[in-house]
Design a protein around this motif. Structure first.
Motif, PDB file in Angstrom:
ATOM      1  N   VAL A  69      57.253   1.724  40.727  1.00 49.06           N
ATOM      2  CA  VAL A  69      58.511   2.292  41.221  1.00 49.06           C
ATOM      3  C   VAL A  69      58.383   3.808  41.369  1.00 49.06           C
ATOM      4  O   VAL A  69      57.455   4.421  40.833  1.00 49.06           O
ATOM      5  CB  VAL A  69      59.698   1.974  40.275  1.00 49.06           C
ATOM      6  CG1 VAL A  69      59.961   0.483  40.214  1.00 49.06           C
ATOM      7  CG2 VAL A  69      59.450   2.542  38.884  1.00 49.06           C
ATOM      8  N   PHE A  70      59.345   4.382  42.091  1.00 49.89           N
ATOM      9  CA  PHE A  70      59.390   5.836  42.253  1.00 49.89           C
ATOM     10  C   PHE A  70      60.756   6.346  41.796  1.00 49.89           C
ATOM     11  O   PHE A  70      61.785   5.780  42.144  1.00 49.89           O
ATOM     12  CB  PHE A  70      59.167   6.223  43.713  1.00 49.89           C
ATOM     13  CG  PHE A  70      59.532   7.653  44.034  1.00 49.89           C
ATOM     14  CD1 PHE A  70      58.847   8.715  43.461  1.00 49.89           C
ATOM     15  CD2 PHE A  70      60.581   7.942  44.913  1.00 49.89           C
ATOM     16  CE1 PHE A  70      59.196  10.035  43.736  1.00 49.89           C
ATOM     17  CE2 PHE A  70      60.940   9.251  45.200  1.00 49.89           C
ATOM     18  CZ  PHE A  70      60.235  10.294  44.610  1.00 49.89           C
ATOM     19  N   VAL A  71      60.754   7.434  41.010  1.00 44.32           N
ATOM     20  CA  VAL A  71      61.985   8.081  40.565  1.00 44.32           C
ATOM     21  C   VAL A  71      61.923   9.538  41.008  1.00 44.32           C
ATOM     22  O   VAL A  71      61.024  10.281  40.609  1.00 44.32           O
ATOM     23  CB  VAL A  71      62.137   8.018  39.027  1.00 44.32           C
ATOM     24  CG1 VAL A  71      63.435   8.705  38.603  1.00 44.32           C
ATOM     25  CG2 VAL A  71      62.104   6.577  38.540  1.00 44.32           C
ATOM     26  N   GLY A  72      62.862   9.935  41.850  1.00 45.35           N
ATOM     27  CA  GLY A  72      62.849  11.315  42.317  1.00 45.35           C
ATOM     28  C   GLY A  72      64.023  11.596  43.232  1.00 45.35           C
ATOM     29  O   GLY A  72      64.807  10.701  43.560  1.00 45.35           O
ATOM     30  N   SER A  73      64.143  12.840  43.652  1.00 46.12           N
ATOM     31  CA  SER A  73      65.245  13.227  44.530  1.00 46.12           C
ATOM     32  C   SER A  73      64.917  12.868  45.972  1.00 46.12           C
ATOM     33  O   SER A  73      63.758  12.643  46.329  1.00 46.12           O
ATOM     34  CB  SER A  73      65.502  14.733  44.417  1.00 46.12           C
ATOM     35  OG  SER A  73      64.347  15.451  44.819  1.00 46.12           O
ATOM     36  N   ASP A  74      65.949  12.826  46.788  1.00 50.38           N
ATOM     37  CA  ASP A  74      65.783  12.597  48.220  1.00 50.38           C
ATOM     38  C   ASP A  74      65.486  13.952  48.856  1.00 50.38           C
ATOM     39  O   ASP A  74      66.378  14.793  48.996  1.00 50.38           O
ATOM     40  CB  ASP A  74      67.059  11.986  48.801  1.00 50.38           C
ATOM     41  CG  ASP A  74      66.909  11.596  50.266  1.00 50.38           C
ATOM     42  OD1 ASP A  74      66.084  12.229  50.963  1.00 50.38           O
ATOM     43  OD2 ASP A  74      67.616  10.680  50.709  1.00 50.38           O
ATOM     44  N   GLU A  75      64.236  14.179  49.213  1.00 49.52           N
ATOM     45  CA  GLU A  75      63.826  15.499  49.718  1.00 49.52           C
ATOM     46  C   GLU A  75      64.531  15.868  51.023  1.00 49.52           C
ATOM     47  O   GLU A  75      64.754  17.039  51.312  1.00 49.52           O
ATOM     48  CB  GLU A  75      62.307  15.545  49.906  1.00 49.52           C
ATOM     49  CG  GLU A  75      61.495  15.143  48.686  1.00 49.52           C
ATOM     50  CD  GLU A  75      61.786  15.959  47.444  1.00 49.52           C
ATOM     51  OE1 GLU A  75      62.551  16.927  47.508  1.00 49.52           O
ATOM     52  OE2 GLU A  75      61.243  15.615  46.385  1.00 49.52           O
ATOM     53  N   LYS A  76      64.860  14.861  51.801  1.00 54.82           N
ATOM     54  CA  LYS A  76      65.553  15.128  53.064  1.00 54.82           C
ATOM     55  C   LYS A  76      66.918  15.743  52.793  1.00 54.82           C
ATOM     56  O   LYS A  76      67.346  16.668  53.487  1.00 54.82           O
ATOM     57  CB  LYS A  76      65.715  13.818  53.847  1.00 54.82           C
ATOM     58  CG  LYS A  76      66.326  13.977  55.227  1.00 54.82           C
ATOM     59  CD  LYS A  76      65.374  14.703  56.158  1.00 54.82           C
ATOM     60  CE  LYS A  76      65.969  14.866  57.548  1.00 54.82           C
ATOM     61  NZ  LYS A  76      65.156  15.758  58.397  1.00 54.82           N
ATOM     62  N   VAL A  77      67.576  15.259  51.751  1.00 50.99           N
ATOM     63  CA  VAL A  77      68.891  15.785  51.394  1.00 50.99           C
ATOM     64  C   VAL A  77      68.768  17.179  50.790  1.00 50.99           C
ATOM     65  O   VAL A  77      69.481  18.109  51.181  1.00 50.99           O
ATOM     66  CB  VAL A  77      69.611  14.836  50.407  1.00 50.99           C
ATOM     67  CG1 VAL A  77      70.900  15.480  49.891  1.00 50.99           C
ATOM     68  CG2 VAL A  77      69.921  13.516  51.078  1.00 50.99           C
ATOM     69  N   SER A  78      67.846  17.343  49.827  1.00 47.10           N
ATOM     70  CA  SER A  78      67.744  18.626  49.125  1.00 47.10           C
ATOM     71  C   SER A  78      67.373  19.772  50.061  1.00 47.10           C
ATOM     72  O   SER A  78      67.990  20.841  50.025  1.00 47.10           O
ATOM     73  CB  SER A  78      66.736  18.524  47.972  1.00 47.10           C
ATOM     74  OG  SER A  78      65.462  18.145  48.447  1.00 47.10           O
ATOM     75  N   GLY A  79      66.379  19.567  50.911  1.00 44.94           N
ATOM     76  CA  GLY A  79      65.971  20.628  51.830  1.00 44.94           C
ATOM     77  C   GLY A  79      67.026  20.946  52.865  1.00 44.94           C
ATOM     78  O   GLY A  79      67.226  22.108  53.241  1.00 44.94           O
ATOM     79  N   THR A  80      67.721  19.918  53.322  1.00 43.54           N
ATOM     80  CA  THR A  80      68.773  20.119  54.324  1.00 43.54           C
ATOM     81  C   THR A  80      69.956  20.876  53.725  1.00 43.54           C
ATOM     82  O   THR A  80      70.482  21.821  54.332  1.00 43.54           O
ATOM     83  CB  THR A  80      69.246  18.765  54.889  1.00 43.54           C
ATOM     84  OG1 THR A  80      68.136  18.104  55.508  1.00 43.54           O
ATOM     85  CG2 THR A  80      70.349  18.955  55.919  1.00 43.54           C
ATOM     86  N   LEU A  81      70.391  20.490  52.524  1.00 40.24           N
ATOM     87  CA  LEU A  81      71.496  21.196  51.860  1.00 40.24           C
ATOM     88  C   LEU A  81      71.147  22.660  51.621  1.00 40.24           C
ATOM     89  O   LEU A  81      71.977  23.556  51.819  1.00 40.24           O
ATOM     90  CB  LEU A  81      71.831  20.514  50.531  1.00 40.24           C
ATOM     91  CG  LEU A  81      72.530  19.158  50.601  1.00 40.24           C
ATOM     92  CD1 LEU A  81      72.635  18.544  49.216  1.00 40.24           C
ATOM     93  CD2 LEU A  81      73.911  19.290  51.232  1.00 40.24           C
TER      94      LEU A  81
END
Length: 204
Positions: A69-81
């Protein structure tokens, strides 16, 4: 059992192979290079050892077996915000320096692309990327890069209005360089991602 991959792919693979040989019950890994995750996944899966990827999204994310499994933030959201907020603070105009993480990691590539996508669309098209540099997520490396870019921009007469960093460590390094160059003011815009304790303390 904790191991430090030391930003070296072969070192990390060797450590994982040793853990498998020791028949550990599970492996949690922050991949040094996300392009190598298919090999890590295959090794753990073959040994029937549960595998958890953290923070850095594996390139084989869509093909992960049930035991991984993978646990982490959604990079698309973080960079866009991040980019949208900096655009708002800059009123859609100015010059920015972009500090990128290690491009062997999906997070750095995605966060940087997010910034470029936001700046390419209204109302942010008045913001231009003065320079993009690879800071490899490191505070000291970002400090040196920023100091050099500030010196060069001073000579060229092109003022940098904001700095967009792929993570907080590089943002803090940039702030240190700005202060050393006597270009830091409370109004200067520096954006990071992660909300680390050091970054939150700096904001306060």
């Amino acid at each position: 059992q904790f191991e430090d991959g030391k930003s070296d792919v072969s070192t990390q693979l060797s450590q994982i192979q040793n853990m498998i040989a020791q028949k550990v019950d599970a492996i949690i890994v922050q991949a040094v290079d996300t392009d190598v995750t298919p090999k890590i996944t295959k090794l753990a899966s073959a040994a029937k050892i549960p595998l958890v990827y953290v923070n850095r999204k594996p390139v084989d994310f869509e093909q992960l077996p049930p035991s991984a499994v993978f646990v982490g933030s959604d990079e698309k959201v973080s960079g866009t915000l991040q980019a949208r907020e900096i655009c708002r603070l800059m009123n859609g105009r100015g010059q920015v320096l972009v500090l990128m993480g290690d491009l062997s990691n999906e997070a750095a590539r995605t966060r940087t692309q997010d910034v470029e996508d936001v700046l390419a669309a209204a109302p942010c098209t008045g913001i231009k990327v003065h320079d993009k540099r690879i800071g490899k997520w490191e505070r000291e490396r970002a400090r040196l890069i920023t100091a050099n870019v500030l010196a060069a921009s001073k000579l060229s007469g092109k003022k940098i209005d904001a700095i967009i960093a792929n993570n907080d460590e590089m943002a803090l390094g940039a702030i240190t360089a700005l202060k050393a160059a006597q270009q830091w003011t409370p109004d200067f815009i520096v954006g990071g991602i992660d909300a680390t304790p050091d970054a939150l303390h700096s904001m306060r």
